[in-house]
Design an enzyme around this catalytic site. Sequence first.
Site, mmCIF file in Angstrom:
data_model
loop_
_atom_site.group_PDB
_atom_site.id
_atom_site.type_symbol
_atom_site.label_atom_id
_atom_site.label_comp_id
_atom_site.label_asym_id
_atom_site.label_seq_id
_atom_site.Cartn_x
_atom_site.Cartn_y
_atom_site.Cartn_z
ATOM 1 N N HIS A 89 13.816 30.173 3.873
ATOM 2 C CA HIS A 89 13.533 29.006 4.710
ATOM 3 C C HIS A 89 12.598 29.375 5.846
ATOM 4 O O HIS A 89 12.663 30.472 6.409
ATOM 5 C CB HIS A 89 14.824 28.352 5.210
ATOM 6 C CG HIS A 89 15.580 29.071 6.284
ATOM 7 N ND1 HIS A 89 15.299 28.909 7.616
ATOM 8 C CD2 HIS A 89 16.633 29.939 6.234
ATOM 9 C CE1 HIS A 89 16.150 29.634 8.339
ATOM 10 N NE2 HIS A 89 16.968 30.278 7.527
ATOM 11 N N ASP B 32 15.461 34.797 12.034
ATOM 12 C CA ASP B 32 16.088 33.827 11.134
ATOM 13 C C ASP B 32 15.156 32.626 11.036
ATOM 14 O O ASP B 32 15.149 31.786 11.929
ATOM 15 C CB ASP B 32 17.463 33.437 11.683
ATOM 16 C CG ASP B 32 18.131 32.345 10.873
ATOM 17 O OD1 ASP B 32 17.654 32.040 9.779
ATOM 18 O OD2 ASP B 32 19.140 31.791 11.355
ATOM 19 N N GLU C 204 16.548 24.180 6.350
ATOM 20 C CA GLU C 204 17.748 24.943 6.007
ATOM 21 C C GLU C 204 18.779 24.848 7.118
ATOM 22 O O GLU C 204 19.981 24.721 6.871
ATOM 23 C CB GLU C 204 17.379 26.416 5.760
ATOM 24 C CG GLU C 204 18.513 27.260 5.193
ATOM 25 C CD GLU C 204 19.409 27.921 6.239
ATOM 26 O OE1 GLU C 204 20.435 28.502 5.863
ATOM 27 O OE2 GLU C 204 19.077 27.846 7.453
ATOM 28 N N GLU C 205 18.292 24.914 8.343
ATOM 29 C CA GLU C 205 19.196 24.996 9.500
ATOM 30 C C GLU C 205 19.997 23.717 9.728
ATOM 31 O O GLU C 205 20.935 23.705 10.517
ATOM 32 C CB GLU C 205 18.412 25.362 10.771
ATOM 33 C CG GLU C 205 17.738 26.734 10.732
ATOM 34 C CD GLU C 205 18.726 27.890 10.791
ATOM 35 O OE1 GLU C 205 19.941 27.652 10.870
ATOM 36 O OE2 GLU C 205 18.270 29.049 10.737
ATOM 37 N N HIS D 284 20.485 33.154 16.008
ATOM 38 C CA HIS D 284 20.397 31.869 16.724
ATOM 39 C C HIS D 284 20.377 32.055 18.241
ATOM 40 O O HIS D 284 20.685 31.128 18.987
ATOM 41 C CB HIS D 284 21.517 30.892 16.310
ATOM 42 C CG HIS D 284 21.325 30.362 14.914
ATOM 43 N ND1 HIS D 284 22.047 29.316 14.401
ATOM 44 C CD2 HIS D 284 20.473 30.737 13.928
ATOM 45 C CE1 HIS D 284 21.657 29.067 13.156
ATOM 46 N NE2 HIS D 284 20.708 29.933 12.843
HETATM 47 CO CO CO Z 1 19.930 30.213 10.882
HETATM 48 ZN ZN ZN Z 2 18.610 31.429 8.162
#
Ligand code: CO
Ligand code: ZN
Length: 334
Positions: free
Chosen positions: A62, A164, A194-195, A303
């Site tokens: 992603h 990420d 995706e998140e 995150h």
């Molecule tokens: Co993430």
């Molecule tokens: Zn991720």
Amino acid sequence: MKDTLARLSQSFGPSGREEEIRTQLTKELAALDKNLAIRTDALGNLIATKPGDEKRLLLAAHMDEIALLVTHIDDLGFLRFSPVGGHDPRLLLGARVIFANGTMGTIGREELKDKEDLKLDKLFIDIGASSRAEAEENCPIGSMAVFAPHFSTQGSRIMAKALDNRAGCTVLLEVIRNLPPVDYQIDFVFTVQEEVGLRGARTAAYQLQPHLAVAVDVTRTGDTPEAPVMAVELGKGPAIKVKDRSFISHPRVKDLLEETARSQDIPYQLEILERGGTDAGSIHLTREGIPTGVISIPTRYIHSPAEIIDYRDLKNAALLLCSFLQHKDLFSSL
Ligand code: CO
Ligand code: ZN
């Protein structure tokens, strides 16, 4: 790979507004000059296809990152926001954020009677505006901010925002760079959203109808002081996922990944992630089911404004995936 990761991680790409990161990835793909057929689908997934015979492999990473969505602007020009993806208020306080147009902000909080009251709705973005009109002009309701870009290294460690999952995107690009000659079709997909619920991967897998899929994303570690127990550490190799909240890996795909790592002497770890999930969670449930596995990059402080990975894990993840593509039983054993 470091320079690629530096460019990707610093690009702007909140979930649902991935234009800038997609443009950057399109440039990176063009520079690799591999004659892939490149297109963007209706949701915004970027798909690069290496043609082949009737067997199809889907590789997904992603490209979106968590963000803050402006929901309200008060008379003094402070912005209230709603989270896009998983945000922890304790990590947001004092963080610097940036909007698509380059406007910077810092995150402040209301005076709290009790520290326990630190919730997202007690926080606001201060862009330094002196009026509602000024704030509205720069960051209207509906605009999104992401953590401010930075990139630094310390030995083999890399610190940046949005590792990420720009780490996963970097792995896919590295696999394309070193693409081994294989007969089957490979669809490299840089997925959106995706998140916010593995959304882009779902439509991508539906349209591409792969016989086998591997997602590349980050995972947590258990190697910081008093960390939750988890048998994954930075620098001990990419992690082969066993399970997370939305996915149990296909046993044969997991075994193929392990066999590959062992035969090539690539260090690896096995990952059981108690919280969180990745694109594999929606890919494996597509159509009549798709055998799916995941390679994860161990990452600290996921995150947060400053995530940390080990560069060796990134390189070994790309090596593992490249070697996996050449496994002789890839499709026959499923
Ligand atoms: Co993430
Ligand atoms: Zn991720």
